[in-house]
Structures are given as structure tokens and as C-alpha cells.
Motif scaffolding. Structure first.
Motif, PDB file in Angstrom:
ATOM      1  N   LYS A  87       4.015  -5.328   0.001  1.00 62.42           N
ATOM      2  CA  LYS A  87       5.085  -6.009   0.704  1.00 62.42           C
ATOM      3  C   LYS A  87       5.130  -7.402   0.082  1.00 62.42           C
ATOM      4  O   LYS A  87       4.098  -7.959  -0.297  1.00 62.42           O
ATOM      5  CB  LYS A  87       4.759  -5.940   2.181  1.00 62.42           C
ATOM      6  CG  LYS A  87       4.878  -7.101   3.025  1.00 62.42           C
ATOM      7  CD  LYS A  87       4.528  -6.731   4.459  1.00 62.42           C
ATOM      8  CE  LYS A  87       3.456  -7.690   4.918  1.00 62.42           C
ATOM      9  NZ  LYS A  87       3.242  -7.719   6.322  1.00 62.42           N
ATOM     10  N   HIS A 100      -0.806  -8.283   1.878  1.00 66.92           N
ATOM     11  CA  HIS A 100       0.424  -7.793   1.261  1.00 66.92           C
ATOM     12  C   HIS A 100       0.298  -6.445   0.546  1.00 66.92           C
ATOM     13  O   HIS A 100       1.291  -5.746   0.395  1.00 66.92           O
ATOM     14  CB  HIS A 100       0.972  -8.848   0.300  1.00 66.92           C
ATOM     15  CG  HIS A 100       1.461 -10.066   1.013  1.00 66.92           C
ATOM     16  ND1 HIS A 100       0.669 -11.177   1.199  1.00 66.92           N
ATOM     17  CD2 HIS A 100       2.642 -10.339   1.600  1.00 66.92           C
ATOM     18  CE1 HIS A 100       1.345 -12.090   1.872  1.00 66.92           C
ATOM     19  NE2 HIS A 100       2.552 -11.606   2.124  1.00 66.92           N
ATOM     20  N   LYS A 102      -0.425  -2.814   0.750  1.00 67.93           N
ATOM     21  CA  LYS A 102      -0.554  -1.836   1.826  1.00 67.93           C
ATOM     22  C   LYS A 102      -1.380  -0.617   1.415  1.00 67.93           C
ATOM     23  O   LYS A 102      -2.073  -0.036   2.228  1.00 67.93           O
ATOM     24  CB  LYS A 102       0.828  -1.379   2.296  1.00 67.93           C
ATOM     25  CG  LYS A 102       1.644  -2.507   2.921  1.00 67.93           C
ATOM     26  CD  LYS A 102       2.908  -2.000   3.554  1.00 67.93           C
ATOM     27  CE  LYS A 102       3.976  -1.814   2.501  1.00 67.93           C
ATOM     28  NZ  LYS A 102       5.253  -1.338   3.012  1.00 67.93           N
TER      29      LYS A 102
END
Length: 145
Positions: A87, A100, A102
Motif C-alpha cells: 500500500k 505498508h 501487506k
């Protein structure tokens, strides 16, 4: 290879309407034992346990090495490599891998034995699962009468 047809539209462009697409239908999922049994039919001099050991050790080593960032080339099978499911952060300075990133996924690039697989396949249209259920239900109702 069996396939069913489905009508799909692009959610980004609903005005374009739907088009017919083929979806592969799998006969079944083969277990490692069933795959090894198939390999053994080809006249192997190895025992079933040898294959199980190699597959297990190979999977363990590949996972370990890909976690370290290696790409693994298995010749005719193809190459396997890690990719990241991330992300975005607002800035590079704000990026925190624990927050960030995942997941780490594994991608596969087919080797020579898997290229042009379409040339090795005979296609047969199959009923969708819903139509199979409807046909079975109709047959059952005939026998109940």
C-alpha cells in the motif's frame, strides 16, 4: 480441457456491455501422491518416497531463498520470484515496510514445457455448475415420477 462460458463486463466501462469469456474447468486437484503416481507410470527408477523428499526439500529451500530475495530458475518448469503487495505511503520518508508491505507473493514465469500449452490442449465446452445442477435435478424428478 473443459471450459464454460460466462458473460463479463468491465466495471470501469459498463457502457461497453458484456462479452463471452471461457473459464477453465478443472477435473480435480491432484495431490502430491497422485502426481508422483503419474510420474511413476512413465518408468521411473526412483521410489515414491524419493520424490516426496525432493519435493518437500525443494519447497523448503525455495521459500527460504525467495524470502532472501532470490529468483529461482527451474529450467523447463520455469522461474519463481517474489513480488510485494504494497500500500502506498505519501512520501518515501513515510514508507514503513511493516506498515505498508501487506504480503510477499510468489510469481511464476513458465519454462519451455509450459510455453505454447494451448497447442497441446483439445477444448471441450462444459455445462456451467448451475446448469449441471439443473440437469441433475430434472433427471431426479423424472425418476421420482
Amino acid at each position: 480441457m473443459k471450459y464454460t462460458l460466462v458473460m463479463r463486463g468491465n466495471p470501469r466501462y459498463p457502457e461497453r456491455g458484456k462479452k463471452a469469456y471461457a473459464c477453465a474447468q478443472y477435473e480435480k486437484t491432484l495431490s502430491v501422491d497422485e502426481l508422483i503416481d503419474h510420474i511413476m507410470l512413465h518408468g521411473s527408477s526412483y521410489r515414491k518416497g524419493d520424490y516426496k523428499s525432493v519435493i518437500s526439500t525443494l519447497a523448503e529451500a525455495m521459500a527460504e531463498l525467495m524470502a532472501e530475495g532470490y529468483r529461482i530458475d527451474l529450467a523447463e518448469i520455469g522461474s519463481f520470484y517474489p513480488t510485494l503487495d504494497c500500500k502506498g505511503a505519501d512520501t518515501m520518508a513515510d514508507f514503513d515496510p511493516d506498515k505498508h508491505i501487506k504480503a510477499v507473493n510468489v510469481n511464476w514465469k513458465p519454462g519451455d514445457d509450459f510455453k505454447n500449452l494451448k497447442d497441446k490442449v483439445t477444448f471441450r465446452e462444459d455445462l456451467t455448475r448451475r446448469k449441471q445442477k439443473e440437469a441433475l435435478k430434472a433427471d431426479m424428478e423424472k425418476w421420482d415420477k
